[in-house]
Design an enzyme around this catalytic site. Structure first.
Site, short mmCIF file in Angstrom:
data_model
loop_
_atom_site.label_atom_id
_atom_site.label_comp_id
_atom_site.label_asym_id
_atom_site.label_seq_id
_atom_site.Cartn_x
_atom_site.Cartn_y
_atom_site.Cartn_z
N ASP A 125 47.00 40.98 27.37
CA ASP A 125 47.62 40.33 26.22
C ASP A 125 49.10 40.03 26.44
O ASP A 125 49.64 39.09 25.84
CB ASP A 125 47.42 41.16 24.95
CG ASP A 125 47.88 42.61 25.08
OD1 ASP A 125 48.35 43.02 26.17
OD2 ASP A 125 47.75 43.35 24.09
N MET B 224 45.30 46.42 26.88
CA MET B 224 45.27 46.91 28.25
C MET B 224 44.81 48.37 28.36
O MET B 224 44.69 49.07 27.36
CB MET B 224 46.66 46.79 28.88
CG MET B 224 47.19 45.39 28.95
SD MET B 224 48.91 45.35 29.51
CE MET B 224 48.73 45.97 31.19
N HIS B 225 44.55 48.79 29.59
CA HIS B 225 44.47 50.18 30.03
C HIS B 225 43.13 50.89 29.80
O HIS B 225 42.68 51.66 30.63
CB HIS B 225 45.58 51.05 29.40
CG HIS B 225 46.94 50.51 29.54
ND1 HIS B 225 47.51 50.22 30.77
CD2 HIS B 225 47.89 50.19 28.61
CE1 HIS B 225 48.72 49.76 30.59
NE2 HIS B 225 48.98 49.72 29.29
#
Length: 502
Positions: free
Chosen positions: A240, A81-82
């Site tokens: 995820d 992520m991110h």
């Protein structure tokens, strides 16, 4: 027989799983890689590394299974992520992606809090901002690499970049968009308020579609590169955490999913938006429509174990099994050795990029085995911090579904059950995030009629470990002492950062 393919674009490797419609995993492919640290605290990856790994692992599962690619009915995606990927007008990557572990944007985080404030973040995006998140990273690029910023046409998340290379579709899903600190998770749209406050162009952000939506098909070019059949439907997928939750059966309120991998996460599903007003943890959309999830995250979980192993034995192998066998001989509490696992800063509950790892209370009595035990316990104490916030938000867990490397060892499993004070059930579904991605492909293409059917066919539960009452009582005192250390050291963390930055 119909088959489904799931691809998980992770931080340390990309994995592909081929799932039969019966729910059986028939082949797994994996390719490992590292991230680059061109400066202290930086963490970058070349998106081409992900695409090469995806091609390689897809070819692996096709070779292992000998399945005709035309029998693969859908492909789904999962990913770290991110961290944004920066694409120009031609769809080429402008520079390496700045991933979630990156710490360069601490000043930009402070600037966002000055401009927006906690109340503004709570009201608009329901989440804190931290280094490595897209919001702070974009401000850093805008300040330090203005020429790159001017060329950005589209921003993607890691899984979405690989999906783009497979389909040419520029799209993300709500769960990954939620992790940017630029997405309104209550109303499921990019936050116009945030982009206006930070003077960012909303045109950079991709279209957001549901996790179960078919967003494209495998292009002829990608088919030649991967061995897949051109025209195979591609389903959007999710971050995820949601894909791992799906493969663990954690798609309804009640269970909590605990993952100790490189970092550590505590995940639970909620039927409505629940937000921590103090912004100590995250609220993101789920892969299941009209559901959300609470996520507590620590930056260094199993990584602490790996770091200590490398310190102990930089040249000769020293296995994790040997380490845990030593730790198993030490009584709970490690005779007062307390470890703060903040080797890469910390997220939940402190959101502090200046935090540093600490081994406290060490005496001449302490051996290597004590320190190993203290590290294992310290990581779980950090996960207990996340669990306590769940309880404060009136989200009361019933049991723990455990996965990741931290669930593979009986000593560490018992430590988790004892410190968290809940029954712990191991998840035996292999490669959960990639398997979840295959499951979402099956839901999106109607191979599975529902999330429930996908879980019934594909999720495999292992043994249940119950907490030992005597240990839980003993750990309570150690945990309360562990909690007391961070407030006492917070200013010292900043001071040592300033010393090392001179």
């Amino acid at each position: 027989m119909n088959y489904l393919l799931g691809v998980d674009v992770g931080t340390s490797s990309t994995k592909s799983v081929l799932l039969a419609e019966s729910g059986e995993v028939v082949a797994i492919g994996q390719k490992a890689y590292d991230f680059d640290t061109p400066h202290p605290g930086w963490a970058e990856q070349d998106p081409e590394v992900w695409w090469d790994a995806a091609k390689d692992t897809i070819q692996q599962v096709l070779h292992i299974s000998q399945v005709n690619p035309k029998h693969i009915r859908g492909i789904g995606f999962s990913g770290q992520m991110h961290g944004p990927v920066f694409l120009d007008r031609a769809g080429n990557s402008l520079r390496p992606a700045i991933i979630w572990a990156d710490q360069r944007s601490a000043q930009e985080c402070q600037k966002i809090y000055e401009i927006v404030g906690k109340e503004g973040l709570y009201r608009t995006v329901c989440n804190p901002v931290d280094s490595g998140f897209m919001a702070a990273t974009l401000l850093w690029i805008k300040t330090h690499e203005p020429e790159t910023y001017k060329q950005i046409q589209t921003l993607l998340l890691p899984k979405d970049y690989v999906k783009y290379r497979l389909t040419e579709a520029l799209v993300t899903d709500p769960s990954d968009a939620g992790g940017t600190s630029l997405y309104d998770v209550r109303n499921l749209r990019w936050s116009t308020e945030m982009t206006e406050w930070l003077a960012l162009s909303e045109e950079m952000f991709p279209e957001v579609k549901n996790a179960i939506d078919v967003v494209g098909t495998v292009s002829p070019k990608a088919a030649r590169e991967t061995g897949l059949a051109a025209g195979t439907p591609v389903v959007n997928g999710g971050n995820d955490q949601t894909m791992g939750a799906l493969a663990s059966g954690a798609v309804k309120e009640g269970p909590v999913m605990l993952v100790i991998g490189t970092g550590g996460t505590l995940f639970t599903t909620v039927d409505s938006v629940v937000v921590d007003q103090e912004l100590r943890m995250h609220t993101y959309p789920h892969c299941v429509p009209n559901k959300w999830h609470l996520l507590g995250a620590i930056l260094a979980g199993g990584f602490c174990f790996k770091w200590f192993r490398n310190v102990l034995s930089p040249t000769q192998p020293y296995s994790y099994e040997e380490m845990t066998q030593e730790a198993a001989k030490i009584a709970p509490g490690a005779e007062g050795a307390i470890f703060l696992p903040y080797l890469a800063g910390e997220r939940t509950p402190h959101m502090d990029s200046f935090a540093r790892g600490v081994m406290f209370g060490v005496t001449v009595r302490h051996t290597r085995a004590h320190l190993i035990r203290a590290i294992m316990e310290g990581v779980v104490f950090a996960m207990r911090d996340c669990l306590e916030i769940f309880k404060q938000l009136q989200v009361i867990p019933e049991k723990i579904f455990a996965s990741g490397g931290g669930s593979l060892n009986p000593t560490w499993r018992q430590i988790q059950a004892d410190i968290l004070g809940l029954p712990l059930i191991t998840i035996q579904t292999p490669e959960k995030s990639a398997t979840g991605a295959a499951m979402i492909a099956g839901i999106g293409t109607s191979i599975f009629s529902s999330f429930d059917e996908a879980c019934q066919r594909s999720v495999s539960l292992g043994e249940e470990i119950c907490p030992i009452a005597e240990h839980t009582t003993r750990y309570e005192g150690y945990y309360q002492f562990y909690r007391s250390l961070y407030p006492k050291l917070q200013e010292s963390f900043v001071e040592v950062f300033q010393l090392t930055s001179r």
